[in-house]
Design a protein around this motif. Structure first.
Motif, PDB file in Angstrom:
ATOM      1  N   PHE A 110       0.809  -1.220   0.000  1.00 26.53           N
ATOM      2  CA  PHE A 110       0.000   0.000   0.000  1.00 26.53           C
ATOM      3  C   PHE A 110       0.844   1.273   0.000  1.00 26.53           C
ATOM      4  O   PHE A 110       0.317   2.367   0.085  1.00 26.53           O
ATOM      5  CB  PHE A 110      -0.947  -0.002   1.210  1.00 26.53           C
ATOM      6  CG  PHE A 110      -2.041  -1.030   1.079  1.00 26.53           C
ATOM      7  CD1 PHE A 110      -3.211  -0.732   0.406  1.00 26.53           C
ATOM      8  CD2 PHE A 110      -1.880  -2.306   1.597  1.00 26.53           C
ATOM      9  CE1 PHE A 110      -4.213  -1.689   0.258  1.00 26.53           C
ATOM     10  CE2 PHE A 110      -2.873  -3.268   1.455  1.00 26.53           C
ATOM     11  CZ  PHE A 110      -4.046  -2.955   0.784  1.00 26.53           C
ATOM     12  N   SER A 111       2.183   1.113  -0.097  1.00 25.88           N
ATOM     13  CA  SER A 111       3.021   2.310   0.005  1.00 25.88           C
ATOM     14  C   SER A 111       2.836   3.229  -1.203  1.00 25.88           C
ATOM     15  O   SER A 111       3.089   4.428  -1.120  1.00 25.88           O
ATOM     16  CB  SER A 111       4.488   1.917   0.169  1.00 25.88           C
ATOM     17  OG  SER A 111       4.889   1.182  -0.964  1.00 25.88           O
ATOM     18  N   SER A 112       2.402   2.670  -2.324  1.00 27.60           N
ATOM     19  CA  SER A 112       2.201   3.535  -3.493  1.00 27.60           C
ATOM     20  C   SER A 112       0.709   3.738  -3.778  1.00 27.60           C
ATOM     21  O   SER A 112       0.298   3.840  -4.927  1.00 27.60           O
ATOM     22  CB  SER A 112       2.897   2.931  -4.710  1.00 27.60           C
ATOM     23  OG  SER A 112       2.352   1.656  -4.943  1.00 27.60           O
ATOM     24  N   VAL A 113      -0.079   3.779  -2.713  1.00 28.29           N
ATOM     25  CA  VAL A 113      -1.521   3.967  -2.864  1.00 28.29           C
ATOM     26  C   VAL A 113      -1.957   5.132  -1.985  1.00 28.29           C
ATOM     27  O   VAL A 113      -1.468   5.302  -0.866  1.00 28.29           O
ATOM     28  CB  VAL A 113      -2.255   2.663  -2.434  1.00 28.29           C
ATOM     29  CG1 VAL A 113      -3.755   2.881  -2.365  1.00 28.29           C
ATOM     30  CG2 VAL A 113      -1.935   1.531  -3.398  1.00 28.29           C
ATOM     31  N   ASP A 114      -2.848   5.979  -2.514  1.00 32.61           N
ATOM     32  CA  ASP A 114      -3.364   7.113  -1.733  1.00 32.61           C
ATOM     33  C   ASP A 114      -4.766   6.855  -1.199  1.00 32.61           C
ATOM     34  O   ASP A 114      -5.151   7.392  -0.169  1.00 32.61           O
ATOM     35  CB  ASP A 114      -3.429   8.375  -2.619  1.00 32.61           C
ATOM     36  CG  ASP A 114      -2.095   8.689  -3.262  1.00 32.61           C
ATOM     37  OD1 ASP A 114      -1.104   8.799  -2.514  1.00 32.61           O
ATOM     38  OD2 ASP A 114      -2.031   8.788  -4.513  1.00 32.61           O
ATOM     39  N   ALA A 115      -5.545   6.092  -1.947  1.00 32.07           N
ATOM     40  CA  ALA A 115      -6.950   5.895  -1.560  1.00 32.07           C
ATOM     41  C   ALA A 115      -7.400   4.509  -2.013  1.00 32.07           C
ATOM     42  O   ALA A 115      -6.883   3.972  -2.992  1.00 32.07           O
ATOM     43  CB  ALA A 115      -7.824   6.966  -2.199  1.00 32.07           C
ATOM     44  N   VAL A 116      -8.374   3.980  -1.271  1.00 29.55           N
ATOM     45  CA  VAL A 116      -8.790   2.601  -1.511  1.00 29.55           C
ATOM     46  C   VAL A 116     -10.308   2.509  -1.680  1.00 29.55           C
ATOM     47  O   VAL A 116     -11.051   3.132  -0.921  1.00 29.55           O
ATOM     48  CB  VAL A 116      -8.342   1.731  -0.301  1.00 29.55           C
ATOM     49  CG1 VAL A 116      -9.137   0.463  -0.202  1.00 29.55           C
ATOM     50  CG2 VAL A 116      -6.856   1.418  -0.379  1.00 29.55           C
TER      51      VAL A 116
END
Ligand SMILES: NC(=O)C1=CN([C@@H]2O[C@H](COP(=O)(O)OP(=O)(O)OC[C@H]3O[C@@H](n4cnc5c(N)ncnc54)[C@H](OP(=O)(O)O)[C@@H]3O)[C@@H](O)[C@H]2O)C=CC1
Ligand SMILES: CC(=O)N[C@@H](CCC(=O)OP(=O)(O)O)C(=O)O
Length: 400
Positions: A121-127
């Motif tokens: 998830f380190s390269s994710v801003d929103a889920v």
């Protein structure tokens, strides 16, 4: 056509952000403006596909990508200029490409689906969380705190944990997170959604029911007793997992009622209506499964408050929704049809006088996968991140 006009069409269609992209020259091929709208779409799609997906402003993680609501998020984001999918998860289908699971999405440039336990998830801003209830709370409580989350499951919708546990027949293991969650019926709780980190996206039945009823209850135009709700859903509402009850031979050429007196959406519906009334409201609610793929209709029977007329109800709904893009009160007498909202984020509604004096019949329709799930989820994430609410949601209904 001038460049300014072209850019303005692109912007209005939701493909470009004003000033974000400059198109210096567009050939006039002697076609009508309509042609250029199509051209704008083609150009911008090419633009999006050739640019690296993680170069978009917001990096999206899609949990449960191999399900129906996950696939619907992918379809909607294909035309979203700012959100790019950088992570996708699946369970049984982990390791597969989206195009192999959903061939209609084969043209999309997407990451391979991984299992949640292998997700970075380190390269994710929103889920967007498109997982079954129960599983969802376990997974969301392990996610990094920097993420904005829109949860499409039922796990964070019911505020009273004991009530959740009673109706869902399982313990809740993330009660602290529940306190933080904002119930995201967008048109009703837009201001709260703006500042939320975790949004509980409403269920499809509760969306179709609360949108017409909440403004009428708030305005004290209908009685709190004897609210009777008869709802009908397309089969995609049950998800993609194989179930005997959802086989073609079980569904086609018939309808059936299910969850009679005990459907798990009852506490969610009563919570929303009771909040509007500021006192406890109970409803009679019966859902039905229809031999159609998408679509949902709720037919709602109510008693008018003393001295109130059908015209009062009509005018209240008009006033509540006249500035809303996705909720439409139809002209008097026009019956809403699921066909007319299919594939779109619209809710169409109308109110009719019953032949029994003092009663009214309200009809509302949505597409269960769009306004009832992924469309409203995208509407909410747009708001949470400060983008125009309709971005990526300008699909018109698909008819016939
Ligand atoms: N369908 C609808 O109209 C609506 C659905 N919802 C809710 O949204 C959520 C998703 O619904 P929908 O897309 O229809 O469901 P589907 O059954 O179609 O998809 C479920 C997804 O979750 C994954 N999954 C299942 N179990 C696990 C697990 N133990 N761990 C990790 N991933 C898992 C599946 O992966 P795989 O396929 O690889 O096994 C799949 O990607 C549900 O909570 C549903 O109730 C809300 C409103 C409307
Ligand atoms: C046809 C059908 O089976 N529909 C589902 C509701 C879909 C939905 O909104 O589910 P969530 O509450 O999990 O979001 C059901 O009745 O359980």
């Amino acid at each position: 056509m001038s460049t300014a006009t072209f850019n303005s069409i692109c912007f209005n269609q939701g493909y470009l952000r004003k000033g974000a992209v400059k198109i210096s020259k567009v050939k006039n091929r002697g076609q009508r403006v309509k042609f250029y709208v199509g051209e704008a779409s083609v150009l911008s799609t090419k633009c999006m596909q050739s640019s690296e997906k993680n170069k978009k402003e917001v990096r999206i993680g899609l949990l449960g990508a191999s399900g129906y609501t996950g696939a619907e998020i992918v379809r909607l984001l294909a035309n979203h200029p700012y959100f790019g999918i950088t992570l996708m998860t699946a369970d049984r289908k982990a390791g597969q490409s989206m195009g192999s699971v959903f061939p209609h999405l084969i043209t999309q440039d997407l990451p391979t689906m991984v299992s949640v336990k292998d997700a970075d998830f380190s390269s994710v801003d929103a889920v967007f969380c498109c997982l079954p209830h129960g599983t969802t709370q376990e997974i969301i409580k392990g996610l990094p705190c920097h993420l904005k989350i829109v949860d499409l499951s039922a796990d964070f919708r019911v505020r009273d944990i004991a009530e959740y546990e009673e109706w869902y027949g399982q313990p809740h293991s993330a009660s602290e997170l529940q306190k933080e969650a904002v119930y995201g019926l967008t048109e009703i709780s837009r201001e709260d959604v703006k500042n939320a980190r975790l949004v509980a996206n409403p269920g499809c039945y509760p969306t179709s029911i609360q949108l017409p009823l909440v403004p009428l209850i708030k305005a004290k135009l209908i009685e709190h007793r004897n609210i009777i709700i008869d709802s009908k859903s397309g089969v995609s509402g049950a998800g993609r997992g194989a179930k005997e009850a959802n086989l073609y031979s079980e569904i086609a050429e018939g309808i059936y009622s299910y969850g009679v007196t005990k459907h798990r959406h009852v506490p969610e519906i009563e919570q929303g209506l009771s909040d509007a009334a500021q006192s406890k409201i109970n409803v009679s609610f019966t859902p039905h499964l229809m031999p159609m793929i998408r679509g949902m209709q709720s037919t709602i029977y109510v008693e008018l408050s003393q001295g109130v007329t059908i015209e009062d109800l009509y005018q209240q709904l008009r006033k509540s929704y006249e500035d809303e893009e996705f909720v439409k009160l139809l002209d008097k007498g026009v019956v809403p049809r699921t066909h007319n909202v299919r594939g779109s984020n619209y809710c169409f509604m109308n109110v009719f006088p019953d032949r029994i004096p003092g009663r009214a019949i309200i009809i509302s329709v949505i597409d269960n996968l769009v306004k009832g799930a992924s469309g409203q989820a995208l509407q909410n994430l747009n708001i949470m991140l400060g983008y125009p609410e309709n971005t990526g949601l300008l699909y018109q209904p698909l008819f016939p």
